[in-house]
Design an enzyme around this catalytic site. Sequence first.
Site, PDB file in Angstrom:
ATOM      1  N   ALA A   1     100.948  53.104   0.926  1.00  0.00           N
ATOM      2  CA  ALA A   1     100.715  52.944   2.370  1.00  0.00           C
ATOM      3  C   ALA A   1     101.993  53.213   3.151  1.00  0.00           C
ATOM      4  O   ALA A   1     103.099  53.020   2.651  1.00  0.00           O
ATOM      5  CB  ALA A   1     100.219  51.537   2.657  1.00  0.00           C
ATOM      6  N   GLY A   2     101.826  53.636   4.396  1.00  0.00           N
ATOM      7  CA  GLY A   2     102.968  53.876   5.272  1.00  0.00           C
ATOM      8  C   GLY A   2     103.290  55.350   5.417  1.00  0.00           C
ATOM      9  O   GLY A   2     103.868  55.771   6.415  1.00  0.00           O
TER      10      GLY A   2
ATOM     11  N   LYS B   1     100.046  56.735   7.882  1.00  0.00           N
ATOM     12  CA  LYS B   1      99.633  55.499   8.556  1.00  0.00           C
ATOM     13  C   LYS B   1      98.327  55.653   9.320  1.00  0.00           C
ATOM     14  O   LYS B   1      97.532  54.729   9.404  1.00  0.00           O
ATOM     15  CB  LYS B   1     100.714  55.057   9.542  1.00  0.00           C
ATOM     16  CG  LYS B   1     101.892  54.336   8.886  1.00  0.00           C
ATOM     17  CD  LYS B   1     102.847  53.788   9.928  1.00  0.00           C
ATOM     18  CE  LYS B   1     104.103  53.203   9.315  1.00  0.00           C
ATOM     19  NZ  LYS B   1     104.006  51.782   8.963  1.00  0.00           N
TER      20      LYS B   1
ATOM     21  N   ASN C   1     113.308  50.664   6.200  1.00  0.00           N
ATOM     22  CA  ASN C   1     112.494  50.848   7.402  1.00  0.00           C
ATOM     23  C   ASN C   1     112.192  49.512   8.051  1.00  0.00           C
ATOM     24  O   ASN C   1     112.054  48.492   7.394  1.00  0.00           O
ATOM     25  CB  ASN C   1     111.195  51.615   7.071  1.00  0.00           C
ATOM     26  CG  ASN C   1     110.030  50.707   6.741  1.00  0.00           C
ATOM     27  OD1 ASN C   1     109.352  50.189   7.640  1.00  0.00           O
ATOM     28  ND2 ASN C   1     109.802  50.466   5.459  1.00  0.00           N
TER      29      ASN C   1
ATOM     30  N   GLY D   1     107.547  48.368  11.820  1.00  0.00           N
ATOM     31  CA  GLY D   1     106.808  47.335  12.557  1.00  0.00           C
ATOM     32  C   GLY D   1     105.368  47.734  12.870  1.00  0.00           C
ATOM     33  O   GLY D   1     104.881  47.514  13.979  1.00  0.00           O
ATOM     34  N   PHE D   2     104.682  48.312  11.862  1.00  0.00           N
ATOM     35  CA  PHE D   2     103.259  48.643  12.020  1.00  0.00           C
ATOM     36  C   PHE D   2     102.998  49.518  13.244  1.00  0.00           C
ATOM     37  O   PHE D   2     102.056  49.271  14.012  1.00  0.00           O
ATOM     38  CB  PHE D   2     102.400  47.364  12.148  1.00  0.00           C
ATOM     39  CG  PHE D   2     102.121  46.652  10.850  1.00  0.00           C
ATOM     40  CD1 PHE D   2     102.494  47.179   9.630  1.00  0.00           C
ATOM     41  CD2 PHE D   2     101.459  45.420  10.858  1.00  0.00           C
ATOM     42  CE1 PHE D   2     102.228  46.505   8.442  1.00  0.00           C
ATOM     43  CE2 PHE D   2     101.187  44.736   9.674  1.00  0.00           C
ATOM     44  CZ  PHE D   2     101.577  45.284   8.469  1.00  0.00           C
TER      45      PHE D   2
ATOM     46  N   ASN E   1      97.296  43.786   3.651  1.00  0.00           N
ATOM     47  CA  ASN E   1      98.762  43.797   3.606  1.00  0.00           C
ATOM     48  C   ASN E   1      99.325  42.570   4.322  1.00  0.00           C
ATOM     49  O   ASN E   1      99.309  42.502   5.544  1.00  0.00           O
ATOM     50  CB  ASN E   1      99.280  45.076   4.262  1.00  0.00           C
ATOM     51  CG  ASN E   1     100.793  45.102   4.344  1.00  0.00           C
ATOM     52  OD1 ASN E   1     101.477  44.345   3.662  1.00  0.00           O
ATOM     53  ND2 ASN E   1     101.323  45.977   5.180  1.00  0.00           N
TER      54      ASN E   1
ATOM     55  N   SER F   1     104.444  42.993   4.767  1.00  0.00           N
ATOM     56  CA  SER F   1     105.433  43.758   5.518  1.00  0.00           C
ATOM     57  C   SER F   1     106.481  42.800   6.063  1.00  0.00           C
ATOM     58  O   SER F   1     106.142  41.783   6.678  1.00  0.00           O
ATOM     59  CB  SER F   1     104.790  44.498   6.687  1.00  0.00           C
ATOM     60  OG  SER F   1     105.816  44.953   7.561  1.00  0.00           O
TER      61      SER F   1
ATOM     62  N   ASN G   1     108.369  43.455   8.496  1.00  0.00           N
ATOM     63  CA  ASN G   1     108.746  43.893   9.836  1.00  0.00           C
ATOM     64  C   ASN G   1     107.857  43.374  10.959  1.00  0.00           C
ATOM     65  O   ASN G   1     108.007  43.781  12.101  1.00  0.00           O
ATOM     66  CB  ASN G   1     108.796  45.428   9.866  1.00  0.00           C
ATOM     67  CG  ASN G   1     109.807  45.958   8.867  1.00  0.00           C
ATOM     68  OD1 ASN G   1     110.925  45.461   8.800  1.00  0.00           O
ATOM     69  ND2 ASN G   1     109.406  46.931   8.059  1.00  0.00           N
ATOM     70  N   THR G   2     106.896  42.513  10.618  1.00  0.00           N
ATOM     71  CA  THR G   2     106.114  41.812  11.643  1.00  0.00           C
ATOM     72  C   THR G   2     106.432  40.331  11.458  1.00  0.00           C
ATOM     73  O   THR G   2     106.077  39.752  10.432  1.00  0.00           O
ATOM     74  CB  THR G   2     104.601  42.074  11.468  1.00  0.00           C
ATOM     75  OG1 THR G   2     104.354  43.476  11.673  1.00  0.00           O
ATOM     76  CG2 THR G   2     103.768  41.280  12.462  1.00  0.00           C
TER      77      THR G   2
ATOM     78  N   LYS H   1      98.191  43.229  -1.100  1.00  0.00           N
ATOM     79  CA  LYS H   1      99.548  43.755  -1.322  1.00  0.00           C
ATOM     80  C   LYS H   1     100.585  42.680  -1.051  1.00  0.00           C
ATOM     81  O   LYS H   1     100.608  42.096   0.030  1.00  0.00           O
ATOM     82  CB  LYS H   1      99.784  44.966  -0.421  1.00  0.00           C
ATOM     83  CG  LYS H   1     101.126  45.630  -0.679  1.00  0.00           C
ATOM     84  CD  LYS H   1     101.156  47.021  -0.106  1.00  0.00           C
ATOM     85  CE  LYS H   1     102.497  47.685  -0.300  1.00  0.00           C
ATOM     86  NZ  LYS H   1     102.507  49.042   0.265  1.00  0.00           N
TER      87      LYS H   1
ATOM     88  N   ASN I   1     105.461  45.497  -1.987  1.00  0.00           N
ATOM     89  CA  ASN I   1     105.958  46.067  -0.743  1.00  0.00           C
ATOM     90  C   ASN I   1     107.487  46.214  -0.827  1.00  0.00           C
ATOM     91  O   ASN I   1     108.065  46.014  -1.893  1.00  0.00           O
ATOM     92  CB  ASN I   1     105.545  45.154   0.421  1.00  0.00           C
ATOM     93  CG  ASN I   1     105.236  45.947   1.685  1.00  0.00           C
ATOM     94  OD1 ASN I   1     106.031  46.800   2.091  1.00  0.00           O
ATOM     95  ND2 ASN I   1     104.108  45.679   2.308  1.00  0.00           N
ATOM     96  N   THR I   2     108.116  46.520   0.287  1.00  0.00           N
ATOM     97  CA  THR I   2     109.579  46.664   0.331  1.00  0.00           C
ATOM     98  C   THR I   2     110.248  45.296   0.215  1.00  0.00           C
ATOM     99  O   THR I   2     109.625  44.265   0.449  1.00  0.00           O
ATOM    100  CB  THR I   2     110.003  47.305   1.665  1.00  0.00           C
ATOM    101  OG1 THR I   2     109.496  46.506   2.731  1.00  0.00           O
ATOM    102  CG2 THR I   2     109.445  48.713   1.799  1.00  0.00           C
TER     103      THR I   2
ATOM    104  N   GLY J   1     112.533  52.487  -2.686  1.00  0.00           N
ATOM    105  CA  GLY J   1     113.169  53.543  -3.467  1.00  0.00           C
ATOM    106  C   GLY J   1     113.899  52.987  -4.681  1.00  0.00           C
ATOM    107  O   GLY J   1     113.630  51.867  -5.129  1.00  0.00           O
TER     108      GLY J   1
ATOM    109  N   SER K   1     108.889  56.450  -1.274  1.00  0.00           N
ATOM    110  CA  SER K   1     110.280  56.854  -1.011  1.00  0.00           C
ATOM    111  C   SER K   1     110.705  58.074  -1.812  1.00  0.00           C
ATOM    112  O   SER K   1     111.439  58.933  -1.294  1.00  0.00           O
ATOM    113  CB  SER K   1     111.230  55.690  -1.302  1.00  0.00           C
ATOM    114  OG  SER K   1     110.941  54.610  -0.456  1.00  0.00           O
TER     115      SER K   1
END
Length: 350
Positions: free
Chosen positions: A57-58, A61, A106, A109-110, A170, A173, A175-176, A213, A242-243, A263, A314
Amino acid sequence: MLFRLIKPALFALDSETGHRLAIRSLAALPRRAPAAAGLLAVEVAGLAFPNPVGVAAGFDKDAEVPDALLGLGFGFTEVGSITPLPQAGNPQPRLFRLVEDQAVINRMGFNNGGAEAALARLRARAGRAGPRGGIVGVNIGANKDSTDRIADYAVMARLMAPFSSYLCVNVSSPNTPGLRALQDEGALTALIDAVIAARGEAAGDAPPPIFLKVAPDLEPADIDAIARIALDKQLGGLVVSNTTISRPALRSHHAGETGGLSGAPLRELALQRLRDFRKATGGAVPLVGVGGIATAEHAWERIRAGASLVQLYSAMVYEGPGLGGQIVRGLERLMRRDGFASIAEAVGSE
Ligand SMILES: Cc1cc2nc3c(=O)[nH]c(=O)nc-3n(C[C@H](O)[C@H](O)[C@H](O)COP(=O)(O)O)c2cc1C
């Protein structure tokens, strides 16, 4: 080959412009049929995957190029994360190539065009592609400003169920703000119940399986709780991972950027988490291995550690989207070399 030619030009652009260009180039590719099932075919959660190598995913998107990615030889692709309403995401710059580390940070932020736009594309391709259209999972998220995030996931499950091979919830993440708190046992139970109910309303008697996820930054108690829920709710799969918000030793000058790291530096951590989830579920829940996979050897290692499927993102930044087909061919060689007759036989055989 083509990617190698254009890579210097792509890398001269800022990462996000480079990504837009990559998506536009994929959209312009002549249409090719999805991969055929062969030696690497594997059944997971009732779905027949032609091979176990997918796009994470990503990358796509907004569901703009699922068929182009399937045409390159990937066994499946996961579009999203998609939220009910369109949202801009965080201010730019928010995507960084860490070239020396073969990594990406990254904090997007969705950013996405929202459910309605993605749904129009998915509906159109369902009409075109029919049942032989390949496996496209839809990764669902919540809007940043939502006052009821669980309701957002339910809305997404209801909308997307009829047009997705599987739904991927998900909650990982970084970033939210606050999103990962949905991995806590109580919240996660309520969330999965809401998604299951919404999916049932939408998809009738052929509901898509639900994948979840998770983050790599989990404590052993979190892993046990998530494994219990996955078993209890009969999830179709756990996507690990996820990351990471952790920062192993990095060389790039972007190392200090806030966001999720992916990565090469994520590889060992994601592999370890996969092993943890294999142990915690006793092998009874299918696992999707993702994080730092860049070669057929990495994919094979993840499968031997318990993954029924793998995904990558990545490494494609550095090697181009042709990497999927390359890994598929490499996996066939490794499977023969080690004397396995099927992926299913190799899963967890380490
Ligand atoms: C730029 C970027 C955007 C991403 N966006 C999403 C996303 O929207 N939803 C999601 O579940 N994962 C997202 N991911 C995480 C990837 O799907 C994957 O789990 C992670 O990058 C680890 O795999 P990799 O090391 O092969 O990249 C994103 C990753 C990157 C690099």
